[in-house]
Each structure stands twice: as structure tokens, then as C-alpha cells.
Scaffold this active site. Structure first.
Site, PDB file in Angstrom:
ATOM      1  N   HIS A  53       0.836  -1.203   0.000  1.00 32.34           N
ATOM      2  CA  HIS A  53       0.000   0.000   0.000  1.00 32.34           C
ATOM      3  C   HIS A  53       0.873   1.257   0.000  1.00 32.34           C
ATOM      4  CE1 HIS A  53      -3.284  -2.732   0.905  1.00 32.34           C
ATOM      5  NE2 HIS A  53      -4.143  -1.728   0.794  1.00 32.34           N
ATOM      6  N   HIS A 100       1.349  -3.418   9.414  1.00 36.75           N
ATOM      7  CA  HIS A 100       2.779  -3.356   9.129  1.00 36.75           C
ATOM      8  C   HIS A 100       3.538  -2.715  10.285  1.00 36.75           C
ATOM      9  CE1 HIS A 100       2.491  -4.463   4.856  1.00 36.75           C
ATOM     10  NE2 HIS A 100       1.415  -3.706   4.799  1.00 36.75           N
TER      11      HIS A 100
END
Length: 214
Positions: free
Chosen positions: A124, A166
């Protein structure tokens, strides 16, 4: 046949320590963010931000954009952005398969489109930076779109950490890869005529009149 212990990859101690710092810093940031109204609000919008930069969503959306908008002024951006998106998906998949760093645990289940099990690097983050790089440098849009574009990139990247998808290192690496992908696209950027030829061959129609070749 290799045993389980032989299949495990040996991570150097220095790297283990660095990764542990990354985990600790990320956890402290997420815990502290819950006390901050703005960051807590950003976390609440993490699902929307995840979908807004999902690879499948962007690829399908861009193909639809190419199909629906037949405009000569858009051909170059349409073709090059499509190539960039495919390049990003391939590079991120290869790096993740090689590195195989696991995502934070426990991991929030934000979306049915939901993620693969590997964390490094953030796709992303790379995708958002690549899109911004393309629209601000390779095929510049009006400057009035720069602030919302940068705000979107920042929000996407921060939300990946806040949503516990993340660690910080994953996001930083993703941003770096996004810039490198953008620089690579600058080297191979296709011309207007080449882009038009590619779209023409894909549609098997004349782009200017919609007539079949004879």
C-alpha cells in the site's frame, strides 16, 4: 528431506536486534496513538484507506478508466500508469516472497480483500507513493490536486501502522520502493504515439473513430 530446523532461515543477530527495535517502536507508537484524537480517528478510517489503495481495486479501476474514457490526451497516462501498477504488484510480491517477514500479531481483520501473510515491504505504501510520483512528476496534474494527493499518501502509510498491518520498517521500505519504481518508470516512460498504438492493438479499433481496421 530437510527437517523443520533446517528449513528455518537463520537471521543474523544484528538484524534480529534491529527488527526487534522496529517492533518495539511500532508498538509504542500504536499504543500512544490511541491517546491522540487525530490518530485514533485515522485508525478508525483504516479500512477505507486500505481499500482506496488496494492493488486489485487500483488495477480493476484503472482498466475501467481506460475502457470508459477514450481521450487522446489520456492515452499516455493510461498506458504508463497501468504498466506502473503491474510493475509494483510484481516487485512487491517477489520481495515479500523472498523476505517472508510475518505481519504484526494480533492482526486486525479489516477487509475481505484482506492481506497476504507477509509484511515486508508495504504494498500500500509503495503503490500510494508510486501513484503520487506519477501524477506529480511523470504526468503532472494541476497543482491544486497536490495537497489532497499528499494527504492521501500520508494517511495510507500511517494507517498501515495504526491498523497493525505493518511495522514502520515495512512502510519506509514500501515508500522507498515506490520512489524507485517511479524513477524506473521515468526511464521507460512510453510516448504518446506508442501508448496510442498499444491501446489500438488491444482494442483492435481505431482510437480516433472507433472504426474497425480494413
Amino acid at each position: 528431506m530437510l527437517g523443520v530446523t533446517e528449513e528455518k532461515r537463520q537471521v543474523p543477530k544484528m538484524l534480529q536486534k534491529f527488527l526487534q527495535y522496529d517492533i518495539q517502536i511500532t508498538k509504542k507508537f500504536v499504543d500512544g496513538a490511541l491517546q491522540n484524537t487525530a490518530l485514533r480517528s485515522l485508525r478508525n478510517h483504516a479500512k477505507f484507506l486500505e481499500v482506496s489503495c488496494h492493488g486489485i481495486v487500483w488495477l480493476a479501476g484503472w482498466l475501467s478508466f481506460i475502457w470508459l474514457f477514450n481521450n487522446k490526451d489520456l492515452y499516455q497516462l493510461q498506458v504508463n500508469m497501468l504498466i506502473a501498477l503491474i510493475l509494483d504488484i510484481v516487485i512487491i510480491a517477489v520481495v515479500k516472497a523472498f523476505v517472508r517477514r510475518r505481519r504484526p500479531v494480533p492482526m486486525n481483520k479489516l477487509s475481505a480483500l484482506g492481506p497476504d501473510k507477509y509484511s515486508f515491504p508495504s504494498g500500500h505504501a509503495s503503490r500510494s507513493v508510486l501513484v503520487a510520483f506519477t501524477l506529480m512528476y511523470l504526468s503532472p496534474v494541476s497543482i491544486i490536486f497536490y495537497p489532497p494527493l499528499l494527504a492521501w499518501v500520508t494517511s495510507v502509510c500511517l494507517s498501515r501502522v495504526l491498523a497493525e498491518r505493518h511495522y514502520f520498517l515495512d512502510v519506509f521500505a514500501g515508500c522507498g520502493l515506490g520512489v524507485l519504481e517511479g524513477l524506473l518508470m521515468a526511464l521507460v516512460w512510453l510516448s504518446q504515439s506508442t501508448s496510442a498504438s498499444i491501446l489500438s492493438s488491444l482494442s483492435d479499433e481505431k482510437l480516433d473513430g472507433g472504426e474497425y481496421h480494413v
